[in-house]
Write a protein that holds these residues in place. Sequence first.
Motif, short mmCIF file in Angstrom:
data_model
loop_
_atom_site.label_atom_id
_atom_site.label_comp_id
_atom_site.label_asym_id
_atom_site.label_seq_id
_atom_site.Cartn_x
_atom_site.Cartn_y
_atom_site.Cartn_z
N LEU A 1 -17.84 41.43 18.93
CA LEU A 1 -18.68 41.53 17.73
C LEU A 1 -19.52 40.26 17.56
O LEU A 1 -20.73 40.32 17.31
CB LEU A 1 -17.82 41.73 16.49
N ILE A 2 -18.86 39.11 17.65
CA ILE A 2 -19.56 37.86 17.40
C ILE A 2 -18.83 36.74 18.11
O ILE A 2 -17.61 36.81 18.32
CB ILE A 2 -19.66 37.57 15.88
N GLN A 3 -19.59 35.73 18.49
CA GLN A 3 -19.07 34.60 19.24
C GLN A 3 -19.61 33.32 18.62
O GLN A 3 -20.82 33.19 18.40
CB GLN A 3 -19.52 34.75 20.69
N GLN B 1 -13.72 44.06 18.28
CA GLN B 1 -13.27 45.29 17.64
C GLN B 1 -12.70 46.20 18.73
O GLN B 1 -13.36 46.45 19.73
CB GLN B 1 -14.42 45.99 16.93
N GLN B 2 -11.48 46.68 18.54
CA GLN B 2 -10.88 47.59 19.51
C GLN B 2 -10.53 48.90 18.82
O GLN B 2 -9.56 48.98 18.07
CB GLN B 2 -9.64 46.99 20.16
N ILE B 3 -11.33 49.91 19.09
CA ILE B 3 -11.08 51.25 18.56
C ILE B 3 -10.05 51.93 19.45
O ILE B 3 -10.04 51.70 20.67
CB ILE B 3 -12.39 52.04 18.48
N LEU B 4 -9.21 52.75 18.86
CA LEU B 4 -8.14 53.42 19.59
C LEU B 4 -8.68 54.14 20.83
O LEU B 4 -9.64 54.89 20.75
CB LEU B 4 -7.45 54.42 18.67
N GLY B 5 -8.08 53.84 21.97
CA GLY B 5 -8.48 54.48 23.22
C GLY B 5 -9.61 53.78 23.94
O GLY B 5 -10.07 54.25 24.99
N GLN B 6 -10.07 52.67 23.38
CA GLN B 6 -11.16 51.92 24.01
C GLN B 6 -10.74 50.47 24.25
O GLN B 6 -9.75 49.99 23.69
CB GLN B 6 -12.40 51.94 23.10
N GLY B 7 -11.52 49.79 25.08
CA GLY B 7 -11.29 48.38 25.27
C GLY B 7 -11.92 47.57 24.16
O GLY B 7 -12.76 48.08 23.39
N PRO B 8 -11.54 46.30 24.02
CA PRO B 8 -12.15 45.45 22.99
C PRO B 8 -13.65 45.31 23.20
O PRO B 8 -14.12 45.22 24.34
CB PRO B 8 -11.45 44.10 23.20
N LEU C 1 -22.89 42.91 16.33
CA LEU C 1 -22.31 42.90 14.98
C LEU C 1 -23.17 43.78 14.07
O LEU C 1 -24.36 43.52 13.93
CB LEU C 1 -22.26 41.47 14.45
N PRO C 2 -22.57 44.79 13.43
CA PRO C 2 -23.36 45.62 12.48
C PRO C 2 -23.64 44.82 11.21
O PRO C 2 -22.86 44.82 10.26
CB PRO C 2 -22.43 46.81 12.21
N LYS C 3 -24.75 44.15 11.20
CA LYS C 3 -25.00 43.13 10.19
C LYS C 3 -25.24 43.71 8.79
O LYS C 3 -25.23 42.95 7.81
CB LYS C 3 -26.18 42.26 10.61
N ASP C 4 -25.43 45.02 8.70
CA ASP C 4 -25.61 45.58 7.37
C ASP C 4 -24.29 45.60 6.60
O ASP C 4 -24.28 45.66 5.36
CB ASP C 4 -26.18 46.99 7.46
N ARG C 5 -23.17 45.53 7.32
CA ARG C 5 -21.89 45.60 6.61
C ARG C 5 -20.88 44.54 7.07
O ARG C 5 -19.92 44.25 6.37
CB ARG C 5 -21.26 46.98 6.81
N PHE C 6 -21.08 43.99 8.24
CA PHE C 6 -20.17 42.99 8.78
C PHE C 6 -20.79 41.60 8.66
O PHE C 6 -21.99 41.43 8.88
CB PHE C 6 -19.88 43.25 10.26
N SER C 7 -19.94 40.63 8.33
CA SER C 7 -20.38 39.23 8.35
C SER C 7 -19.21 38.37 8.82
O SER C 7 -18.04 38.76 8.70
CB SER C 7 -20.84 38.79 6.96
N GLN D 1 -18.06 44.91 4.39
CA GLN D 1 -18.39 45.31 3.03
C GLN D 1 -19.67 46.12 3.02
O GLN D 1 -20.73 45.56 3.34
CB GLN D 1 -18.54 44.06 2.15
N PRO D 2 -19.63 47.39 2.69
CA PRO D 2 -18.45 48.22 2.42
C PRO D 2 -17.91 48.85 3.71
O PRO D 2 -18.65 49.07 4.66
CB PRO D 2 -19.03 49.31 1.52
N ALA D 3 -16.63 49.15 3.72
CA ALA D 3 -16.03 49.72 4.92
C ALA D 3 -16.33 51.21 5.03
O ALA D 3 -16.48 51.92 4.03
CB ALA D 3 -14.52 49.51 4.89
N LYS D 4 -16.41 51.67 6.27
CA LYS D 4 -16.59 53.08 6.58
C LYS D 4 -15.38 53.56 7.38
O LYS D 4 -14.64 52.76 7.96
CB LYS D 4 -17.86 53.31 7.40
N LEU D 5 -15.22 54.87 7.44
CA LEU D 5 -14.08 55.44 8.17
C LEU D 5 -14.06 54.98 9.62
O LEU D 5 -12.99 54.69 10.18
CB LEU D 5 -14.12 56.97 8.12
N GLU D 6 -15.27 54.89 10.21
CA GLU D 6 -15.35 54.52 11.62
C GLU D 6 -15.02 53.06 11.90
O GLU D 6 -14.99 52.63 13.06
CB GLU D 6 -16.73 54.86 12.20
N ASP D 7 -14.78 52.28 10.86
CA ASP D 7 -14.37 50.89 11.05
C ASP D 7 -12.88 50.76 11.31
O ASP D 7 -12.39 49.65 11.60
CB ASP D 7 -14.73 50.05 9.81
N SER D 8 -12.14 51.85 11.23
CA SER D 8 -10.72 51.82 11.55
C SER D 8 -10.55 51.37 12.99
O SER D 8 -11.06 52.02 13.92
CB SER D 8 -10.09 53.20 11.35
#
Lengths: 115, 111
Positions: free
Chosen positions: A46-48, A36-43, A60-66, A80-87
């Motif tokens: 999440l998972i390997q 995951q690469q948020i604007l202004g940050q490096g990658p 990996l935020p396992k409550d919403r990411f799989s 699922q479900p997406a939040k604003l901070e997942d942009s």
Amino acid sequence: EAGVAQSPRYKIIEKRQSVAFWCNPISGHATLYWYQQILGQGPKLLIQFQNNGVVDDSQLPKDRFSAERLKGVDSTLKIQPAKLEDSAVYLCASSRGLAGDNEQFFGPGTRLTVL
Amino acid sequence: AQSVSQHNHHVILSEAASLELGCNYSYGGTVNLFWYVQYPGQHLQLLLKYFSGDPLVKGIKGFEAEFIKSKFSFNLRKPSVQWSDTAEYFCALRSARQLTFGSGTQLTVLP
């Protein structure tokens, strides 16, 4: 040699909706990564996967990411479900193996905007 | 925990100027170090890497980096930049099985 393929390239959704990203690694690469690469940050990893098994999903935020890689080739990352901070841009990468001297090759990424 | 710091967020240079981008890391064990580059509209790609041996490593397009263990640094250098070097540059550290990236430095080269 074909590179890492990702789709879609762009996705816009509203918060609380679900979204899925697809990745096809380089042929023969056993190891697959989602970043995951948020604007202004490096990658950020999440998972390997190594073939179809998870090697590291500690960030990996396992409550919403799989994510899955059922046949050890393609992979899907879901939110699922997406939040604003997942942009962010979601990058897929692959390498021949786990050893540190294996170069990771990156795909073009999927840019997700959550409104 | 491991971390990578890139203190220069945006560097602006004129063509033919010399470049040095700073990278410092924090990790107590054996490290593998990388510089990646992302040209506008393109994928992240490997510029150069250090695993062991000669601490001065050479990469593509005239870039080089020096690993200084005592300073926990792996700075990227190029003697004379070109307009085509405009890109974002990421330093990364690999320990165990995880690759950790710095926040990146945007380099703009003015013609």
